[in-house]
Write an enzyme that holds these catalytic residues in place. Structure first.
Site, short mmCIF file in Angstrom:
data_model
loop_
_atom_site.label_atom_id
_atom_site.label_comp_id
_atom_site.label_asym_id
_atom_site.label_seq_id
_atom_site.Cartn_x
_atom_site.Cartn_y
_atom_site.Cartn_z
CG HIS A 1 -15.83 12.26 -26.06
ND1 HIS A 1 -16.41 11.40 -26.97
CD2 HIS A 1 -16.75 13.21 -25.79
CE1 HIS A 1 -17.63 11.82 -27.25
NE2 HIS A 1 -17.87 12.92 -26.55
CD GLU B 1 -13.69 9.34 -28.03
OE1 GLU B 1 -14.34 10.31 -28.44
OE2 GLU B 1 -13.89 8.84 -26.90
CB CYS C 1 -20.57 10.54 -25.47
SG CYS C 1 -21.17 12.24 -25.65
#
Length: 218
Positions: free
Chosen positions: A155, A157, A71
């Protein structure tokens, strides 16, 4: 700004993680570690100039160990390498953003939440785009051509997903363990043959419209 699930994804893979603030003197200690991770964060990356300056000192100092940014970490890496960022007219938000890997040709569905992007035209010749958004063509990650540096604007995660790209944490850790792999070789190893079946017509049976605003049964 770092998300706890980034920490979880690194720790569950056996990493001894040292978390430092945005203005930490990275260059003074970077070579003591086996890899460098740059987290997400809020807002305009241009406001994190201290981080950019510190990271630039690391890159200019010949750091040759794996680097992975997510990011804002993507944007800060690009800025440290001399590129520019810009504010998007419409930010990319939500959990269904299609992203193309420019090395393998694979497309992933990714979760995103950002309003700034890298101007890839300002990347130096040592860097190249790695991921691109298939909706608006904006950059979604970069990679160094010879050093083990790569980033992702999305992202991997994110919970509750999609988790199509969580494997990027494995790639990063494997690069750290190996100490030799280039980013290109990591992704080339995953390249799959084109097994798409060539068809001309498909019959769809179901209920509901096929376009927004279209209703009814068929």
């Amino acid at each position: 700004g770092i998300k706890y699930n980034i920490i979880r994804n690194l720790v569950k893979r056996g990493v001894e993680l040292h978390l430092v603030p945005y203005d930490y003197n990275i260059a003074a200690e970077a070579n003591k570690y086996d890899g460098l991770f740059l987290s997400n964060g809020p807002g305009d990356p241009a406001m994190a100039q201290k981080t950019v300056d510190g990271l630039k000192a690391v890159l200019d100092g010949g750091f040759d160990k794996p680097l992975f940014g997510i990011c804002m970490g993507n944007q800060l890496t690009a800025m440290a390498a001399g590129a520019k960022t810009y504010k998007m007219r419409f930010g990319n938000r939500g959990a269904n953003q299609p992203v193309l890997n420019l090395v393998t040709g694979q497309c992933y569905i990714t979760p995103q939440n950002h309003g700034y992007a890298i101007d890839t035209e300002t990347l130096s010749s040592d860097w190249t785009p790695l991921f691109v958004n298939k909706n608006d063509g904006t950059n979604e990650g970069i990679m160094h051509k010879t050093k083990p540096y790569f980033t992702a604007q999305f992202h991997p995660e994110a919970k509750a997903g999609p988790t199509d790209t969580e494997f990027l944490f494995d790639d990063f850790i494997n690069m750290v363990k190996d100490g030799k792999s280039s980013v290109g070789s990591i992704f080339e190893a995953r390249k799959v043959p084109n097994t798409r079946i060539q068809v001309k017509k498909v019959l769809v049976l179901g209920s509901g419209g096929l376009s927004i605003g279209q209703a009814g049964e068929f």
